[in-house]
Design an enzyme around this catalytic site. Structure first.
Site, PDB file in Angstrom:
ATOM      1  N   VAL A 272       6.335 -10.072  36.135  1.00 55.20           N
ATOM      2  CA  VAL A 272       6.472 -11.080  37.177  1.00 55.20           C
ATOM      3  C   VAL A 272       5.062 -11.527  37.567  1.00 55.20           C
ATOM      4  CG1 VAL A 272       6.533  -9.449  39.127  1.00 55.20           C
ATOM      5  CG2 VAL A 272       7.612 -11.692  39.349  1.00 55.20           C
ATOM      6  N   GLU A 273       4.899 -12.820  37.740  1.00 55.47           N
ATOM      7  CA  GLU A 273       3.602 -13.360  38.164  1.00 55.47           C
ATOM      8  C   GLU A 273       3.470 -13.059  39.652  1.00 55.47           C
ATOM      9  OE1 GLU A 273       0.651 -15.230  39.800  1.00 55.47           O
ATOM     10  OE2 GLU A 273       2.525 -16.324  40.173  1.00 55.47           O
ATOM     11  N   SER A 274       2.381 -12.399  40.050  1.00 55.86           N
ATOM     12  CA  SER A 274       2.283 -11.817  41.392  1.00 55.86           C
ATOM     13  C   SER A 274       2.243 -12.856  42.511  1.00 55.86           C
ATOM     14  CB  SER A 274       1.080 -10.880  41.488  1.00 55.86           C
ATOM     15  OG  SER A 274      -0.114 -11.565  41.227  1.00 55.86           O
TER      16      SER A 274
ATOM     17  N   CYS B  15      17.352 -10.955  61.443  1.00 51.94           N
ATOM     18  CA  CYS B  15      18.703 -10.444  61.612  1.00 51.94           C
ATOM     19  C   CYS B  15      19.656 -11.644  61.579  1.00 51.94           C
ATOM     20  CB  CYS B  15      18.828  -9.710  62.944  1.00 51.94           C
ATOM     21  SG  CYS B  15      20.535  -9.272  63.352  1.00 51.94           S
TER      22      CYS B  15
ATOM     23  N   HIS C  87      19.779  -5.908  55.968  1.00 49.33           N
ATOM     24  CA  HIS C  87      18.806  -5.138  55.193  1.00 49.33           C
ATOM     25  C   HIS C  87      19.264  -4.922  53.760  1.00 49.33           C
ATOM     26  CE1 HIS C  87      16.991  -4.595  59.005  1.00 49.33           C
ATOM     27  NE2 HIS C  87      17.408  -3.383  59.294  1.00 49.33           N
ATOM     28  N   GLU C  88      20.523  -4.517  53.613  1.00 50.67           N
ATOM     29  CA  GLU C  88      21.059  -4.221  52.293  1.00 50.67           C
ATOM     30  C   GLU C  88      21.043  -5.468  51.403  1.00 50.67           C
ATOM     31  OE1 GLU C  88      22.895  -1.513  55.380  1.00 50.67           O
ATOM     32  OE2 GLU C  88      22.505  -3.652  55.249  1.00 50.67           O
TER      33      GLU C  88
ATOM     34  N   ASP D 268      13.123  -8.631  61.550  1.00 49.40           N
ATOM     35  CA  ASP D 268      13.233  -7.288  60.997  1.00 49.40           C
ATOM     36  C   ASP D 268      12.024  -7.055  60.098  1.00 49.40           C
ATOM     37  OD1 ASP D 268      15.722  -6.408  62.067  1.00 49.40           O
ATOM     38  OD2 ASP D 268      16.777  -7.660  60.622  1.00 49.40           O
TER      39      ASP D 268
END
Length: 154
Positions: free
Chosen positions: A74-76, A52, A93-94, A59
């Site tokens: 995307v390479e994991s 937060c 969060h957003e 969070d």
């Protein structure tokens, strides 16, 4: 079977330190072996953590990323390190959710991408954040993300 060119990757196959921040994280991509085919790739991060920005308290979220590749995947391992770099990062969060979705979109230029972030309660209120690049392409098999709305113990 299509071989994937991994010659430019810097993190795969060795010990890699956790990035200090999402901005410092290196996201890598590999050529999509089936470019031109319409298919969905899903990554699920059920233990995503960030901080937060006001209190510094942790969070937690269950994040699901779906994308239809165009020319790149995307390479994991780099994605895992990028997501883990949020552990000591303060953001709402957003902001976390949209930063992840927009960074992946900028890296991959996918046909389509969506991210669902199902955040656990903060102050007694769960916050779910959803973002996508547009309407999914016609004919794409798009399964439900499978994460129920937070219900607590009741």
């Amino acid at each position: 079977m299509t071989a994937t060119d991994v010659s430019g990757l810097t993190q795969l196959g060795g010990k890699t330190e956790l990035p200090a921040s999402p901005e410092a994280a290196v996201l890598e991509k590999v050529p999509a072996g089936h470019a031109g085919s319409l298919y969905l790739v899903r990554f699920t991060a059920p233990e995503f953590t960030s901080l937060c920005p006001m209190t510094g308290q942790p969070d937690f979220a269950h994040i699901v990323i779906d994308y239809a590749p165009r020319d790149w995947l995307v390479e994991s391992k780099s994605l895992k390190l990028y997501l883990h770099s949020f552990r000591n990062h303060g953001a709402f969060h957003e902001d976390c959710t949209l930063d992840i979705g927009k960074r992946l979109t900028a890296l991959l230029d996918p046909v389509w991408l969506r991210i669902g972030a199902y955040w656990y309660p903060r102050g007694g209120i769960p916050i779910d954040v959803f973002w996508q690049t547009g309407m999914p392409p016609e004919g794409l098999w798009l399964p439900d993300q499978g994460v129920p709305t937070y219900r607590g113990r009741g």
